[in-house]
Every structure is written in structure tokens, then in C-alpha cells.
Design an enzyme around this catalytic site. Structure first.
Site, short mmCIF file in Angstrom:
data_model
loop_
_atom_site.label_atom_id
_atom_site.label_comp_id
_atom_site.label_asym_id
_atom_site.label_seq_id
_atom_site.Cartn_x
_atom_site.Cartn_y
_atom_site.Cartn_z
N TYR A 175 11.14 -35.05 -29.25
CA TYR A 175 11.89 -33.79 -29.34
C TYR A 175 12.26 -33.62 -30.81
O TYR A 175 13.27 -34.14 -31.28
CB TYR A 175 13.11 -33.82 -28.44
CG TYR A 175 14.04 -32.64 -28.62
CD1 TYR A 175 13.55 -31.32 -28.60
CD2 TYR A 175 15.41 -32.81 -28.79
CE1 TYR A 175 14.39 -30.24 -28.75
CE2 TYR A 175 16.26 -31.74 -28.95
CZ TYR A 175 15.75 -30.46 -28.93
OH TYR A 175 16.59 -29.38 -29.10
N ASP A 215 8.40 -31.23 -27.37
CA ASP A 215 8.85 -30.03 -28.06
C ASP A 215 8.83 -30.33 -29.56
O ASP A 215 9.72 -30.97 -30.09
CB ASP A 215 10.25 -29.66 -27.59
CG ASP A 215 10.78 -28.39 -28.24
OD1 ASP A 215 10.05 -27.80 -29.07
OD2 ASP A 215 11.91 -27.99 -27.92
#
Length: 492
Positions: A175, A215
Site C-alpha cells: 500500500y 494500491d
């Protein structure tokens, strides 16, 4: 995949040569405690059901926004899966990633928290003290040793990365930090540089196959956003690719001359527009598909060659992002190697957390693993004491023998008392907790039995009931004669 979920993800093409499919799903869930409240997961609100609906073998979550102390057992102990978590060490309810692996398909042999290898591992050193991952004997490799320990711990302090070794490949769930406010540009650049260096070390130096999922928080190209002009304006540069993050990602990906990873979704859909994975919820941009592509599944060229399917799943809710998946058709030899045995599960697994160690799920508690042994109820101790050991045969001692088992079931929940006048009374169950600790009534007096308090209170008075039921229990008991000066309790 079950019939009720086949519409969520299309089946992969059947390969020509023998192989086994591995499906990887990445999903920024924006809070692990909220995602199951959305459709379609809210139907069952079960992690195992969610993973089955996705038909996933490896599920990578980003932005879990949870602390270690708030992890629930249902999150950590999922039937058929191993779970791994990384938490933010300083900010509560911030960042965080989690990975679930299906035991019947794959199981990592090594697992690390962080990208630099500077965090303390769960493996104990030879002298009994904890060591960092990169100093551990079971390290995965690819570390940038130019990063000192304190800087590496600061980079990995926000719980943004989990790294796994599946023998045939290394999986990195990440992330990446965003730069929406502009005040974290230094931290973001340092993190992205460390990530890029680790991947290049693994691929180019140690010759490992790598899969990077998560992400990334980078819009790769103009086709990956609904408003490229806004992105250029925010970057204060007219060249879309001029930002540090986009340049770094661009040099890491094919077709750049130095690229070592392949964007599998863009590989299968090179000209597809509107393939967005994130939308601004403040302006309700999702219905109009006014968003950007920030979530990626990237892998080395050899793994891209066995990728049979990849796509986004914008119809699945639960977050301001949507899931992204890819199917890899591993040759049978490779597939067998990524199936580790339970004893190889890394210490980072959540089932080793002290609060969950040795625990099993509710479903697993009711699963049978061998012949079931039924303990037949024996004749009550009061009757045995009343009749004496010499006055009882085998049938008296066990009234639930095969011949009487069916008849015994008829009075399993009934407790009968023979009062002094020869009538029968039905005994109610105990009504008070204190009654459980009372001494058993004496057999020398019928008053102790008939006036034994709450546990013997009853208004049932039909002598025919007792005569009919007790005759079915055992011929040996039926033929016994009882005097009016004593009473006997018969129960099963």
C-alpha cells in the site's frame, strides 16, 4: 466456484497443457471492519464466503485501518486459509495490509513484514534474541543494505508491506503512500525507491520471479484517469510523466528498456478506456465512472506468459476502490512446489498470535475426525446403592444396552419419583444455581426426596404414567419392590 457466484468473475480459459490455476485478488478495502457490510458480502458476512465468491487463492487487502489489539478471531482464523497482517506502529487506525492464502492451493514458506527487512522478525536468533528479517537465517533476500536499520524501520513503520516466498515466486503486497497534500513527498519518494530497489535486487541479482500487487497510488498513464489535465495541474508540470513517482513506475515496467515487470491488466486490454479502480466518494463519482486506476497486478515476464486472465471488478462494492484479479496457470510441477505443508507456515501467520494460538473456528470444532464414541448412560448411583452390587446384573448397571436403547430415549429427559403413597411424580429441572451445589437427598427418609426444594417441585401426579414408562426401562428394575418408607429416583 459455486453456481451462485460464477457471475462475479469469469472462468479462466482452459490451458492446452496440464496446469493448475492460481487466482490472486488485490483489494483496497478502506477498513477491514466495514467491508462486509456492503453488497454482496453482507449476505453472509463471512470472510471465507467472500473469498469463495471471489474464487481467490491469494487475497491481498490494503488500508485495513486496524490495530493488532482490535483484530477479531473471525478475521484471523478463517477456515481453509492462513492470514498475515502488518499494522501501523505509531498511527492508530491507519494504513495496514493483510494477506490470506488458501491452504489447499498454496502456502508461503517465508513471510516478512516491511520492504527493507529492518523490522524485527518473529524468528529467534541462535542466542535467543530477536533479529531483523534481513539478518535472519530464513530471510527472503533482495535487501538494500545501504539503508541503515533506523531508516529502514521508519520506512516500514506504517504497516504498508508484506513479502512472501512461495518457492517459485516472491509475492509483495503493498500500500504505497499517496501525496494528496504534498507534505509527505520525501517519505513517499523514499518508500517507492526502496520498493523499486528491492524488486530489482530480487529479479536481477537473485533471479527470482516476482509478483507486485496492491494500491500503488500512481496513475500510470493518461488512459488510466478520467481527468489527466487535473493530474498535470496538481503536479505543476505540463508533462504527465514528469513526476518522480510516474517516472519510477515507468522505468520498472515493460515496454521500458529497463522494465522488469508487466502490467497484466493493460497487457490484456491495451486500449481499454475507463478501466478505473478508484473513485472519489465525496462527489459520488463511481456511478459515472469518473475515476483513476491506482490498483495493479504486476509480475515478471515469465509469469506474465502464463497469465490466462486479468481484470477489474468495479461492480463489487465495499470501498472507494474495487478488486483487481489475475489468473496464473502454473505447470503442475510448479503448482506442487507452492503447496507447502502446515509445519512450514511462517511464524508471522496470525494463528501464531498468542490470543489465537491453538484456537479453531466454530465450524472446525464440529467437524469429526474419527469414529464417534457414544457413552451410554448408566443406572443412577442411588439405585446401585439401594440394590447393592450383588443384587445387580449387567443389565441393571447399563440400561442403555442395544436392546433397551430405543426405549431409553423415550424417558431421556424425564425424571420420576416414587412417593410414599405409590404415586409417581415428574421431576422438573433445577431452577436455581444454588440448587446445583446442594447435597444429594438422603434415602433414609422419604420426606427428603418429596420435599427436596425447587429441583423436586412438581404438580404432575399420574400413577399410570410411572407404571407405563418404568416398565420400559429394564425388566430388572420393573420387578423390584419398593417399600412405602423409602423413595428412589430413576433418571437417564
Amino acid at each position: 466456484m459455486s453456481n451462485g457466484t460464477s457471475c462475479l468473475i469469469p472462468s479462466s480459459p482452459v490451458p492446452s497443457s496440464p496446469s493448475r490455476r492460481l487466482r490472486i485478488v488485490t483489494f483496497n478495502i478502506c477498513g477491514i471492519r466495514n467491508v462486509l457490510q456492503f453488497h454482496p458480502w453482507n449476505v453472509c458476512r463471512s470472510w471465507a464466503t467472500m473469498f469463495d465468491m471471489l474464487d481467490a487463492d491469494i487475497v491481498c487487502f490494503q488500508e485495513t485501518k486496524i490495530q493488532r489489539k482490535d483484530i477479531e478471531e473471525s478475521m484471523a482464523i478463517v477456515p481453509g486459509f492462513e492470514s498475515f497482517f502488518s499494522f501501523s506502529r505509531y498511527k492508530k487506525g491507519y494504513s495496514g495490509v493483510a494477506v490470506y492464502t488458501r491452504n489447499s492451493v498454496c502456502r508461503p514458506c517465508k513471510a516478512e513484514e516491511g520492504i527493507t527487512g529492518c523490522l524485527d522478525s518473529f524468528d529467534l536468533g541462535s542466542n535467543g534474541r530477536k533479529t531483523s528479517y534481513r539478518e535472519s537465517e530464513s530471510n527472503i533476500g533482495g535487501y538494500d543494505y545501504l539503508i541503515n536499520t533506523s531508516d529502514g524501520q521508519e520506512i516500514d513503520s506504517e504497516g504498508r508491506t508484506l513479502v512472501f516466498d512461495f518457492r517459485k515466486f516472491v509475492l509483495i503486497c503493498v500500500y504505497c503512500p499517496a501525496n494528496s497534500t504534498g507534505d509527505r513527498s520525501h517519505y513517499r519518494e523514499t518508500f517507492l525507491t526502496s520498493l523499486s530497489n528491492r524488486i530489482r535486487q530480487l529479479v536481477e541479482i537473485e533471479m527470482r520471479e516476482v509478483i507486485l500487487v496492491g494500491d500503488i497510488n500512481i496513475i500510470r498513464d493518461r488512459i488510466d484517469t478520467a481527468d489527466p489535465g487535473e493530474c498535470v495541474k496538481d503536479g505543476n508540470n505540463l508533462d504527465f510523466k514528469a513526476t518522480f513517482a510516474r517516472q519510477l513506475l515507468d522505468t520498472l515496467l515493460v515496454p521500458h528498456p529497463g522494465g522488469i515487470l508487466v502490467d497484466v491488466c493493460r497487457l490484456l486490454f491495451p486500449e481499454r478506456e475507463g478501466m478505473y479502480t478508484c473513485w472519489n466518494q465525496k462527489i459520488n463519482a463511481r456511478p459515472g465512472n469518473y475515476g483513476s486506476r491506482l490498483d495493479y497486478l504486476l509480475c515478471t515476464k515469465a509469469l506474465a506468459n502464463i497469465c490466462s486472465a486479468a481484470n477489474i471488478l468495479p461492480e463489487l462494492l465495499g470501498s472507494d476502490h474495487c478488486p483487481v484479479y489475475a489468473d496464473l496457470q502454473f505447470p503442475i510441477g510448479w503448482a506442487n512446489e507452492i503447496m507447502a505443508y502446515p509445519e512450514d507456515t511462517p511464524p508471522l501467520a496470525a494463528r501464531y498470535f498468542p490470543e489465537f494460538s491453538g484456537r479453531r473456528s466454530i465450524l472446525e470444532m464440529f467437524k469429526t475426525s474419527g469414529p464417534q464414541i457414544s457413552v451410554a448412560p448408566t443406572i443412577p448411583l442411588q439405585v446401585e446403592q439401594e440394590l447393592g452390587a450383588d443384587g445387580m446384573n449387567k443389565t441393571d448397571r447399563n440400561i442403555a444396552d442395544p436392546e433397551n436403547l430405543t426405549r431409553t430415549k423415550l424417558i431421556r429427559k424425564r425424571k420420576l419419583v416414587l412417593s410414599s403413597n405409590g404415586t409417581s411424580k415428574r421431576i422438573n429441572q433445577q431452577k436455581k444455581l444454588t440448587a446445583f451445589f446442594k447435597q444429594p437427598p438422603s434415602h433414609s427418609s422419604s420426606k427428603a426426596v418429596t420435599e427436596g426444594g425447587d429441583e423436586f417441585a412438581s404438580d404432575y401426579d399420574e400413577s399410570s404414567f410411572f407404571n407405563e414408562e418404568i416398565s420400559q426401562v429394564s425388566p430388572a428394575i420393573e420387578e423390584r419392590s419398593y417399600t412405602s418408607s423409602s423413595s428412589v429416583t430413576v433418571s437417564t
